[in-house]
Design a protein around this motif. Sequence first.
Motif, short mmCIF file in Angstrom:
data_model
loop_
_atom_site.label_atom_id
_atom_site.label_comp_id
_atom_site.label_asym_id
_atom_site.label_seq_id
_atom_site.Cartn_x
_atom_site.Cartn_y
_atom_site.Cartn_z
N THR A 157 0.83 -1.21 0.00
CA THR A 157 0.00 0.00 0.00
C THR A 157 0.86 1.25 0.00
O THR A 157 2.10 1.19 -0.03
N HIS A 158 0.20 2.39 0.04
CA HIS A 158 0.90 3.68 0.05
C HIS A 158 0.03 4.70 0.77
O HIS A 158 -1.13 4.92 0.41
N PHE A 159 0.59 5.31 1.83
CA PHE A 159 -0.10 6.36 2.57
C PHE A 159 0.66 7.68 2.42
O PHE A 159 1.83 7.69 2.06
N GLY A 160 -0.02 8.76 2.72
CA GLY A 160 0.60 10.07 2.69
C GLY A 160 0.20 10.85 1.45
O GLY A 160 -0.62 10.40 0.65
N PRO A 161 0.78 12.04 1.28
CA PRO A 161 0.41 12.89 0.13
C PRO A 161 0.96 12.35 -1.18
O PRO A 161 1.89 11.53 -1.20
N GLY A 162 0.38 12.80 -2.27
CA GLY A 162 0.88 12.44 -3.59
C GLY A 162 0.51 11.04 -4.01
O GLY A 162 -0.25 10.33 -3.34
N GLY A 163 1.09 10.64 -5.14
CA GLY A 163 0.79 9.33 -5.71
C GLY A 163 1.92 8.35 -5.51
O GLY A 163 2.89 8.61 -4.80
N ARG A 164 1.79 7.21 -6.15
CA ARG A 164 2.83 6.18 -6.07
C ARG A 164 4.02 6.59 -6.93
O ARG A 164 3.86 7.23 -7.99
N PRO A 165 5.24 6.19 -6.53
CA PRO A 165 6.43 6.51 -7.33
C PRO A 165 6.36 5.85 -8.70
O PRO A 165 5.72 4.82 -8.89
N PRO A 440 -9.30 -7.24 16.10
CA PRO A 440 -8.07 -6.58 15.62
C PRO A 440 -6.79 -7.37 15.89
O PRO A 440 -6.60 -7.90 16.98
N TYR A 441 -5.95 -7.44 14.86
CA TYR A 441 -4.56 -7.89 15.03
C TYR A 441 -3.64 -6.67 14.95
O TYR A 441 -2.76 -6.47 15.76
N GLY A 442 -3.88 -5.84 13.93
CA GLY A 442 -3.05 -4.65 13.76
C GLY A 442 -3.54 -3.81 12.60
O GLY A 442 -4.48 -4.19 11.90
N CYS A 443 -2.92 -2.67 12.41
CA CYS A 443 -3.30 -1.82 11.28
C CYS A 443 -2.18 -0.88 10.90
O CYS A 443 -1.21 -0.69 11.66
N ILE A 444 -2.31 -0.31 9.71
CA ILE A 444 -1.37 0.70 9.20
C ILE A 444 -2.17 1.97 8.94
O ILE A 444 -3.27 1.92 8.39
N MET A 445 -1.60 3.10 9.36
CA MET A 445 -2.18 4.41 9.05
C MET A 445 -1.07 5.33 8.57
O MET A 445 0.12 4.98 8.68
N ALA A 446 -1.43 6.48 8.09
CA ALA A 446 -0.42 7.41 7.56
C ALA A 446 0.50 7.91 8.66
O ALA A 446 1.71 8.06 8.47
N GLY A 447 -0.06 8.20 9.84
CA GLY A 447 0.72 8.82 10.89
C GLY A 447 0.76 10.33 10.72
O GLY A 447 0.07 10.90 9.87
N ASP A 448 1.59 10.97 11.52
CA ASP A 448 1.70 12.44 11.49
C ASP A 448 2.55 12.86 10.30
O ASP A 448 3.77 13.02 10.42
#
Length: 465
Positions: A157-165, A440-448
Amino acid sequence: MKTFTHITGHDLKAMGYPPAKWYRRALEHINSNQLSKTAMEAYLEQFKLPEPLGLFDQPVAYSFNLAAQNEQEADNVAKVKATMDAVMLTPTVLGGAVMPDACPAGPVGTIPVGGVVATQNAIHPGMHSADICCSVMLTDLGDADPKAVLDAAHQSTHFGPGGRPRGQQFQLPDALMEAFKSNEFLFDEKSISIAREHLGTQGDGNHFLFVGTSAATGNTMMITHHGSRGPGARLYTKGMHIAERFRKLLAPETLKQNAWIPFDTEEGQDYWEALQTIRQWTKLNHELIHDAVAQKLEVAIKNRFWNEHNFVFKEGETFYHAKGATPLDAKFMPDITGPRLIPLNMAEPVLIVAGDTTKTNLGFAPHGAGRNMSRSQHKRNLEAQTDEAIFEQETRGLDIRFFSKEIDISELPSAYKPAATVRSQMQEYNLGTVLDEVLPYGCIMAGDIQKNAPWRKKRRRGRRN
């Protein structure tokens, strides 16, 4: 013999008709048929605007499926009611509902998160906001190891601004590309470029990739939560611009955030089609991430279903604007393949639900846990502790990852309403039945993502020089 004078857009404007998409069609008809002045005036009658609409004297009645459990929640309830009351003065409104996860989303008169508003022949871009088609998708991965799934997802996956490289981007299918190119709101080069770049990305804020196990079967489930990213945001901006033009003509007393595009106009038809294209794009966005994980692990997909919770749904001439509300009624989802998903917070199960339409729910359920305070207020309340200490305390026993490697305490469980409160009010107000839970086992988020953003780094370097 009287000579026919060629008619232009300037002539129509001088006759009192504001510029609109129908100009082209009307001018072609008038000039090709060389209509007389009387015949032209008769033909143009269909394009005359009605008298401007005023606000309703009293809010249109709506269902309030929300109750306060403490003083903090009482303040939130009062704010939700104040803003919903103002929304329900809008002259297109037919009815509405407020869900247990409701919270304000802007100045008074802005539809709250957890709000549903039904309107007549009108699409209100401000009522679906920039995160068009924010939605959730679940894939059942059978007996796959949850940690292996989360590891593969982190790589996929990909989080944060912008698109994939470049080199990691997904292909935009030909049919979807054609849908973008053939729509007045989506055909521009920038929108198409972003549609390519942002495929397979999840953004930031409360968007997540969650891994857990079914309470009913023990199978490993992966759930993603995100909206339409850049393409949806661009459509929203264009939609608000067109809606504002109509607001000035049709209902200047209406709040700008509640401006609308009449569905029975060319603009309305084009905007509705654009929403459906963005919906297709967003669903594909989920699918690509899920498929990439399954392929990386070489596991078979047992089941998959999804639902939007931030969109506009149509039944006849009625448009249901769900600003953070889960559609229960199958009539709202043409590609229904399973029950609905309601995530609560990273430490709580994702609920798998079904339910019926009632007079008080309009066919919708909550979409999550909601907030009783803003992100910034929550951070201020915890400023005596370090982010690391708060994180350790609230996520103990879970595999929680931030893509940016920076903790975002505004997305930890304490930032949200208690899950037990939302669940109890779902039952109290008949807002869906829980069929299963994804533990729940776990998760991924963008973060700060702001902490080490390039512009912040540049500012810090400037201070050191």
